[in-house]
Design an enzyme around this catalytic site. Structure first.
Site, PDB file in Angstrom:
ATOM      1  N   LEU A  68      81.362 -10.140 -12.984  1.00  0.00           N
ATOM      2  CA  LEU A  68      81.822 -11.416 -13.516  1.00  0.00           C
ATOM      3  C   LEU A  68      83.045 -11.214 -14.402  1.00  0.00           C
ATOM      4  CD1 LEU A  68      78.508 -13.281 -14.416  1.00  0.00           C
ATOM      5  CD2 LEU A  68      79.846 -13.338 -12.298  1.00  0.00           C
ATOM      6  N   ASN A  76      74.474  -3.288 -14.897  1.00  0.00           N
ATOM      7  CA  ASN A  76      74.595  -2.724 -16.247  1.00  0.00           C
ATOM      8  C   ASN A  76      74.685  -3.799 -17.331  1.00  0.00           C
ATOM      9  OD1 ASN A  76      77.149  -3.372 -15.110  1.00  0.00           O
ATOM     10  ND2 ASN A  76      78.153  -2.318 -16.789  1.00  0.00           N
ATOM     11  N   GLU A  77      74.225  -5.026 -17.010  1.00  0.00           N
ATOM     12  CA  GLU A  77      74.407  -6.165 -17.913  1.00  0.00           C
ATOM     13  C   GLU A  77      73.958  -5.895 -19.349  1.00  0.00           C
ATOM     14  OE1 GLU A  77      73.658  -6.328 -14.825  1.00  0.00           O
ATOM     15  OE2 GLU A  77      74.731  -8.007 -13.898  1.00  0.00           O
ATOM     16  N   GLY A 101      78.205  -7.580 -11.493  1.00  0.00           N
ATOM     17  CA  GLY A 101      78.374  -8.524 -10.388  1.00  0.00           C
ATOM     18  C   GLY A 101      78.926  -7.848  -9.137  1.00  0.00           C
TER      19      GLY A 101
HETATM   20  N1  CO8 Z   1      86.189  -9.088 -16.228  1.00  0.00           N
HETATM   21  C1  CO8 Z   1      87.476  -9.308 -16.606  1.00  0.00           C
HETATM   22  N2  CO8 Z   1      88.415  -8.337 -16.679  1.00  0.00           N
HETATM   23  C2  CO8 Z   1      88.038  -7.088 -16.369  1.00  0.00           C
HETATM   24  C3  CO8 Z   1      86.727  -6.777 -15.980  1.00  0.00           C
HETATM   25  C4  CO8 Z   1      85.771  -7.850 -15.885  1.00  0.00           C
HETATM   26  N3  CO8 Z   1      84.508  -7.671 -15.490  1.00  0.00           N
HETATM   27  N4  CO8 Z   1      86.643  -5.457 -15.728  1.00  0.00           N
HETATM   28  C5  CO8 Z   1      87.873  -4.951 -15.966  1.00  0.00           C
HETATM   29  N5  CO8 Z   1      88.722  -5.931 -16.352  1.00  0.00           N
HETATM   30  C6  CO8 Z   1      90.149  -5.816 -16.667  1.00  0.00           C
HETATM   31  C7  CO8 Z   1      90.386  -4.809 -17.784  1.00  0.00           C
HETATM   32  O1  CO8 Z   1      90.222  -5.413 -19.059  1.00  0.00           O
HETATM   33  C8  CO8 Z   1      91.827  -4.423 -17.497  1.00  0.00           C
HETATM   34  O2  CO8 Z   1      92.660  -5.483 -17.949  1.00  0.00           O
HETATM   35  P1  CO8 Z   1      94.123  -5.169 -18.601  1.00  0.00           P
HETATM   36  O3  CO8 Z   1      94.874  -4.401 -17.533  1.00  0.00           O
HETATM   37  O4  CO8 Z   1      94.677  -6.509 -18.887  1.00  0.00           O
HETATM   38  O5  CO8 Z   1      93.852  -4.341 -19.827  1.00  0.00           O
HETATM   39  C9  CO8 Z   1      91.901  -4.428 -15.973  1.00  0.00           C
HETATM   40  O6  CO8 Z   1      90.821  -5.272 -15.538  1.00  0.00           O
HETATM   41  C10 CO8 Z   1      91.740  -3.065 -15.325  1.00  0.00           C
HETATM   42  O7  CO8 Z   1      90.538  -2.478 -15.824  1.00  0.00           O
HETATM   43  P2  CO8 Z   1      90.386  -0.897 -16.036  1.00  0.00           P
HETATM   44  O8  CO8 Z   1      91.656  -0.347 -16.593  1.00  0.00           O
HETATM   45  O9  CO8 Z   1      89.131  -0.675 -16.812  1.00  0.00           O
HETATM   46  O10 CO8 Z   1      90.260  -0.416 -14.528  1.00  0.00           O
HETATM   47  P3  CO8 Z   1      89.577   0.931 -14.004  1.00  0.00           P
HETATM   48  O11 CO8 Z   1      89.960   1.038 -12.572  1.00  0.00           O
HETATM   49  O12 CO8 Z   1      89.873   2.095 -14.894  1.00  0.00           O
HETATM   50  O13 CO8 Z   1      87.999   0.695 -14.099  1.00  0.00           O
HETATM   51  C11 CO8 Z   1      85.984  -0.604 -13.795  1.00  0.00           C
HETATM   52  C12 CO8 Z   1      87.407  -0.264 -13.268  1.00  0.00           C
HETATM   53  C13 CO8 Z   1      85.081   0.612 -13.639  1.00  0.00           C
HETATM   54  C14 CO8 Z   1      85.481  -1.744 -12.950  1.00  0.00           C
HETATM   55  C15 CO8 Z   1      86.106  -0.977 -15.303  1.00  0.00           C
HETATM   56  O14 CO8 Z   1      87.143  -1.935 -15.449  1.00  0.00           O
HETATM   57  C16 CO8 Z   1      84.842  -1.591 -15.855  1.00  0.00           C
HETATM   58  O15 CO8 Z   1      83.890  -0.884 -16.129  1.00  0.00           O
HETATM   59  N6  CO8 Z   1      84.850  -2.929 -16.057  1.00  0.00           N
HETATM   60  C17 CO8 Z   1      83.731  -3.633 -16.668  1.00  0.00           C
HETATM   61  C18 CO8 Z   1      82.652  -3.845 -15.658  1.00  0.00           C
HETATM   62  C19 CO8 Z   1      81.509  -4.620 -16.260  1.00  0.00           C
HETATM   63  O16 CO8 Z   1      80.821  -4.163 -17.146  1.00  0.00           O
HETATM   64  N7  CO8 Z   1      81.315  -5.842 -15.772  1.00  0.00           N
HETATM   65  C20 CO8 Z   1      80.267  -6.665 -16.281  1.00  0.00           C
HETATM   66  C21 CO8 Z   1      80.558  -8.111 -16.020  1.00  0.00           C
HETATM   67  S1  CO8 Z   1      79.146  -9.100 -16.387  1.00  0.00           S
HETATM   68  C22 CO8 Z   1      78.405  -9.381 -14.899  1.00  0.00           C
HETATM   69  O17 CO8 Z   1      78.992  -9.086 -13.897  1.00  0.00           O
HETATM   70  C23 CO8 Z   1      77.042 -10.015 -14.894  1.00  0.00           C
HETATM   71  C24 CO8 Z   1      76.541 -10.210 -13.477  1.00  0.00           C
HETATM   72  C25 CO8 Z   1      75.515 -11.284 -13.387  1.00  0.00           C
HETATM   73  C26 CO8 Z   1      75.309 -11.764 -11.978  1.00  0.00           C
HETATM   74  C27 CO8 Z   1      76.578 -12.001 -11.223  1.00  0.00           C
HETATM   75  C28 CO8 Z   1      76.422 -12.508  -9.873  1.00  0.00           C
HETATM   76  C29 CO8 Z   1      77.761 -12.567  -9.176  1.00  0.00           C
END
Ligand code: CO8
Length: 289
Positions: free
Chosen positions: A95, A162-163, A140
């Site tokens: 998400l 990992n929520e 997500g």
């Molecule tokens: N939302 C918004 N922006 C994000 C997210 C996200 N989930 N993840 C990364 N970004 C952004 C970063 O802030 C960064 O932005 P900027 O360039 O402006 O600083 C950009 O994307 C690139 O991110 P990274 O530099 O971290 O990219 P990497 O390739 O090094 O890493 C990862 C990629 C591993 C995906 C890493 O970005 C990460 O761990 N992100 C967080 C993932 C996470 O914890 N997501 C949880 C979201 S909550 C959720 O999904 C609940 C699900 C509930 C059900 C959903 C049903 C659909």
């Protein structure tokens, strides 16, 4: 460049384009989502293309939902493959966290409605759906794979719900799906800890069905999808709907309550505080790179 090479290159490109339009139709495309349909096999490919990490905001979720509705109703489509445009990078980062942080009740409420709709349309799709997990798949992103019928994952990546690590909870319909996929004990531990599995751990736990090298992810997923698409379709569709009905019915019957509970939870100052710290740690990780 020699004359023959100068002439041949554009000609080959034209030929390739011509061949593509003959055997492959682009059903729809916007900057975040590409949908192609192979006429010969009936297989459709949905490519998630929202830079940089396919984070699922309301608009993107709705666009995926609408695409699945269209593919479901198109009798020429026999199966659907879901992959990321960021091949070898990120399948989906889950998400769009900014839709949950410092937002109004009505924003979070509408966003959560989109999440539910996405789930009902993708999980509820009666056709075979295979995930080509060609990158990282946290939260997500894992959900996007769990709603599919079969999962082929790239080696050396991570996947999981990992929520809890960012202070929120996975919705009950995803938690149930995780439990149905890996079993009660593994699911309980993984959900409580917000555990991210390596590809190999995910394979051992049954969270994914195959782990292969990057170049083999899409071909293997396609091969599996082709095989599934050849099962007599009315029987496949009805069996799939039968198996998923109970899970979907629970959500359909409790949608408004689920939204109210989620908004109430996410807006708590303590939950917002943890999420704020998580966002900071994402940024810090970047400055350490
Ligand atoms: N939302 C918004 N922006 C994000 C997210 C996200 N989930 N993840 C990364 N970004 C952004 C970063 O802030 C960064 O932005 P900027 O360039 O402006 O600083 C950009 O994307 C690139 O991110 P990274 O530099 O971290 O990219 P990497 O390739 O090094 O890493 C990862 C990629 C591993 C995906 C890493 O970005 C990460 O761990 N992100 C967080 C993932 C996470 O914890 N997501 C949880 C979201 S909550 C959720 O999904 C609940 C699900 C509930 C059900 C959903 C049903 C659909």
């Amino acid at each position: 460049m020699s004359l023959s090479r100068r002439f041949l290159l554009p000609a080959r490109r034209l030929l390739q384009q011509g061949l593509q339009t003959e055997c492959c139709k682009r059903l729809s495309s916007n900057q975040n989502l590409e949908v192609e349909h192979e006429l010969e096999t009936g297989l459709a490919t949905v490519t998630l293309a929202k830079a940089p990490v396919n984070s699922l905001d309301g608009e993107f979720l709705t666009s995926i939902s609408n695409t699945f509705k269209k593919l479901e109703n198109d009798s020429a489509v026999k199966g659907i493959l879901v992959a990321s445009k960021f091949h070898g990078g990120v399948y989906s980062a889950g998400l769009h966290i900014f839709d949950l942080f410092n937002r109004s009740d009505s924003h979070v409420s509408e966003f959560w409605r989109c999440v539910q709709e996405w789930y009902l349309d993708v999980f509820g799709c009666s056709k075979p759906v295979v995930a080509a997990i060609n990158g990282q798949a946290p939260a997500g992103g894992c959900a996007m794979a769990l709603v599919c019928d079969y999962r082929v994952m790239q080696e050396g990546k991570i996947i999981g719900l990992n929520e809890t690590q960012l202070g929120i909870t996975a919705p009950f319909y995803l938690a149930d799906l995780m439990t149905a996929t890996v079993g009660a004990r593994k699911s309980r531990l993984a959900l409580q800890l917000g555990y991210l599995f390596s590809s190999q751990e995910a394979l051992n736990a049954g969270l994914v069905d195959e782990v292969v090298d990057l170049d083999s992810v899409i071909p293997r997923a396609r091969e599996q999808l082709l095989m599934m698409s050849k099962v007599p379709q009315p029987a496949f569709h009805i069996t799939k709907q039968l198996l998923r009905r109970e899970n979907m019915e629970v959500l359909k019957a409790t949608r408004e309550q689920d939204i109210a509970n989620f908004v109430d939870f996410i807006q708590r100052p303590s939950v917002q505080a943890v999420m704020g710290k998580y966002l900071e740690s994402l940024k810090k990780k970047k400055t350490l790179k």
